[in-house]
Write an enzyme that holds these catalytic residues in place. Structure first.
Site, mmCIF file in Angstrom:
data_model
loop_
_atom_site.group_PDB
_atom_site.id
_atom_site.type_symbol
_atom_site.label_atom_id
_atom_site.label_comp_id
_atom_site.label_asym_id
_atom_site.label_seq_id
_atom_site.Cartn_x
_atom_site.Cartn_y
_atom_site.Cartn_z
ATOM 1 N N ASP A 1 1.838 14.086 -8.220
ATOM 2 C CA ASP A 1 2.824 13.063 -7.864
ATOM 3 C C ASP A 1 2.465 11.716 -8.477
ATOM 4 O O ASP A 1 3.312 11.029 -9.038
ATOM 5 C CB ASP A 1 2.956 12.952 -6.335
ATOM 6 C CG ASP A 1 1.616 12.782 -5.616
ATOM 7 O OD1 ASP A 1 0.556 12.796 -6.289
ATOM 8 O OD2 ASP A 1 1.625 12.636 -4.375
ATOM 9 N N ASP B 1 3.200 10.602 0.779
ATOM 10 C CA ASP B 1 3.182 10.363 2.219
ATOM 11 C C ASP B 1 2.289 9.202 2.615
ATOM 12 O O ASP B 1 1.411 8.772 1.856
ATOM 13 C CB ASP B 1 2.650 11.597 2.938
ATOM 14 C CG ASP B 1 1.127 11.715 2.814
ATOM 15 O OD1 ASP B 1 0.624 11.688 1.663
ATOM 16 O OD2 ASP B 1 0.446 11.808 3.853
ATOM 17 N N GLY C 1 1.302 16.474 -2.428
ATOM 18 C CA GLY C 1 2.172 15.417 -2.931
ATOM 19 C C GLY C 1 3.122 15.827 -4.043
ATOM 20 O O GLY C 1 4.228 15.310 -4.145
ATOM 21 N N PHE D 1 0.959 0.614 -2.634
ATOM 22 C CA PHE D 1 1.040 1.936 -2.012
ATOM 23 C C PHE D 1 2.503 2.299 -1.810
ATOM 24 O O PHE D 1 3.266 1.549 -1.213
ATOM 25 C CB PHE D 1 0.288 1.957 -0.682
ATOM 26 C CG PHE D 1 -0.008 3.345 -0.197
ATOM 27 C CD1 PHE D 1 -1.079 4.065 -0.721
ATOM 28 C CD2 PHE D 1 0.796 3.952 0.746
ATOM 29 C CE1 PHE D 1 -1.334 5.361 -0.301
ATOM 30 C CE2 PHE D 1 0.546 5.248 1.181
ATOM 31 C CZ PHE D 1 -0.526 5.947 0.650
ATOM 32 N N VAL D 2 2.898 3.465 -2.334
ATOM 33 C CA VAL D 2 4.299 3.880 -2.260
ATOM 34 C C VAL D 2 4.403 5.237 -1.564
ATOM 35 O O VAL D 2 3.441 6.008 -1.536
ATOM 36 C CB VAL D 2 4.938 3.967 -3.666
ATOM 37 C CG1 VAL D 2 5.044 2.591 -4.294
ATOM 38 C CG2 VAL D 2 4.170 4.924 -4.580
ATOM 39 N N ARG E 1 7.474 12.068 3.188
ATOM 40 C CA ARG E 1 7.571 12.914 1.981
ATOM 41 C C ARG E 1 9.028 13.281 1.698
ATOM 42 O O ARG E 1 9.395 13.576 0.572
ATOM 43 C CB ARG E 1 6.774 14.211 2.161
ATOM 44 C CG ARG E 1 5.271 14.018 2.254
ATOM 45 C CD ARG E 1 4.574 15.364 2.093
ATOM 46 N NE ARG E 1 3.198 15.343 2.571
ATOM 47 C CZ ARG E 1 2.142 14.935 1.860
ATOM 48 N NH1 ARG E 1 2.319 14.477 0.640
ATOM 49 N NH2 ARG E 1 0.920 14.979 2.368
ATOM 50 N N LYS F 1 -0.384 4.563 -11.919
ATOM 51 C CA LYS F 1 -0.847 3.203 -11.613
ATOM 52 C C LYS F 1 -2.000 2.908 -12.575
ATOM 53 O O LYS F 1 -3.172 3.098 -12.224
ATOM 54 C CB LYS F 1 -1.381 3.126 -10.180
ATOM 55 C CG LYS F 1 -0.337 3.164 -9.088
ATOM 56 C CD LYS F 1 -1.059 3.046 -7.740
ATOM 57 C CE LYS F 1 -0.125 3.062 -6.577
ATOM 58 N NZ LYS F 1 -0.852 3.144 -5.281
ATOM 59 N N ASP G 1 -3.714 7.805 -9.967
ATOM 60 C CA ASP G 1 -4.211 6.552 -9.403
ATOM 61 C C ASP G 1 -5.601 6.298 -10.001
ATOM 62 O O ASP G 1 -5.715 5.871 -11.150
ATOM 63 C CB ASP G 1 -4.200 6.727 -7.878
ATOM 64 C CG ASP G 1 -4.545 5.488 -7.110
ATOM 65 O OD1 ASP G 1 -4.115 4.401 -7.487
ATOM 66 O OD2 ASP G 1 -5.263 5.603 -6.094
HETATM 67 P P1 XMP Z 1 -6.310 9.778 -7.712
HETATM 68 O O1 XMP Z 1 -7.023 8.523 -7.241
HETATM 69 O O2 XMP Z 1 -7.124 10.988 -7.471
HETATM 70 O O3 XMP Z 1 -5.078 9.818 -6.740
HETATM 71 O O4 XMP Z 1 -5.762 9.624 -9.102
HETATM 72 C C1 XMP Z 1 -4.168 10.798 -6.787
HETATM 73 C C2 XMP Z 1 -3.746 11.102 -5.388
HETATM 74 O O5 XMP Z 1 -3.839 9.976 -4.515
HETATM 75 C C3 XMP Z 1 -2.715 9.865 -3.696
HETATM 76 N N1 XMP Z 1 -2.103 8.523 -3.909
HETATM 77 C C4 XMP Z 1 -1.071 8.036 -3.256
HETATM 78 N N2 XMP Z 1 -0.340 8.584 -2.278
HETATM 79 N N3 XMP Z 1 1.015 6.653 -2.229
HETATM 80 C C5 XMP Z 1 0.705 7.875 -1.770
HETATM 81 O O6 XMP Z 1 1.410 8.369 -0.899
HETATM 82 C C6 XMP Z 1 0.330 6.018 -3.208
HETATM 83 O O7 XMP Z 1 0.663 4.902 -3.593
HETATM 84 C C7 XMP Z 1 -0.783 6.765 -3.741
HETATM 85 N N4 XMP Z 1 -1.662 6.472 -4.713
HETATM 86 C C8 XMP Z 1 -2.462 7.598 -4.801
HETATM 87 C C9 XMP Z 1 -1.811 10.994 -4.098
HETATM 88 O O8 XMP Z 1 -1.969 12.032 -3.151
HETATM 89 C C10 XMP Z 1 -2.289 11.471 -5.419
HETATM 90 O O9 XMP Z 1 -2.121 12.851 -5.602
#
Ligand code: XMP
Length: 191
Positions: free
Chosen positions: A112, A171, A56, A164-165, A177, A143, A115
């Site tokens: 990227d 992706d 990402g 979700f973006v 992407r 987020k 979350d």
């Molecule tokens: P964590 O939960 O480990 O998440 O902090 C980080 C990874 O989760 C993916 N992620 C997303 N990917 N749209 C996406 O395409 C989203 O809204 C999203 N939220 C989390 C992402 O790969 C990130 O590195």
């Protein structure tokens, strides 16, 4: 515009402006850290290591490092947490070996989106085991409402709500992407 795009959340112009500013800020802070170590940040090799977390962070990292006018090197790691047609984290797992040579270097983890925090927590803990000079975290999107893991976010491009973006490296099921903007998809785009 692809028909499954609902709306643009962050435009390419906003992204470019913010990423340039982040690059300048990171360069200033890292150059200062290298100077404090007694080295010249324009000359001394391998004091600063940028670690994009793939896949990402690929697009973000490519723009970010080109906004950093200093001597630095790159190491890549691959982590997965949203396999396939998933919009809920399944927990972060390393998909590549960690670079073995981070000791005594200033390490910047680039992702990227922050979350739940599980990805940065995992990578940060593993990097710490090598005793780097410092670890910084840098994410394009945050987020904050979704956090379940305690993780520091040193550089953040934008805070966004829990939606979700995709685009600019992010992706859904391997697609989108390549979009230059950060966008939300229509509900029927999700399988
Ligand atoms: P964590 O939960 O480990 O998440 O902090 C980080 C990874 O989760 C993916 N992620 C997303 N990917 N749209 C996406 O395409 C989203 O809204 C999203 N939220 C989390 C992402 O790969 C990130 O590195």
């Amino acid at each position: 515009m692809l028909p499954e795009i609902d709306r643009i959340l962050i435009s390419r112009d906003e992204i470019n402006e913010r990423v340039s500013a982040m690059g300048k800020q990171l360069s200033a802070d890292l150059s200062e850290a290298v100077r404090e170590d007694g080295h010249d940040p324009l000359a001394h090799p391998d004091r600063v290591v940028m670690v994009p977390i793939l896949t990402g962070a690929m697009v973000f990292a490519a723009d970010l490092i080109r906004a950093m006018p200093m001597k630095l090197s790159l190491r890549l790691v691959t982590v997965s947490s949203y396999p396939g047609q998933s919009t809920e984290s399944k927990g972060a797992a390393m998909r590549s070996a960690l670079p073995p040579d981070l000791a005594d270097r200033h390490v910047v983890l680039i992702d990227d989106i922050l979350d739940t925090g599980s990805t940065l927590r995992l990578v940060s803990d593993l990097v710490s085991e090598q005793s780097p000079a410092s670890i910084r975290t840098c994410v394009l999107l945050d987020k904050p409402d979704r956090r379940t893991h305690d993780v520091a976010c040193d550089y953040r491009g934008f805070s966004i709500p829990d939606e979700f973006v995709v685009g600019y490296g992010l992706d859904y099921d391997g697609f989108y992407r390549n979009l230059p903007d950060i966008v939300a998809l229509k509900p029927d785009a999700f399988a």
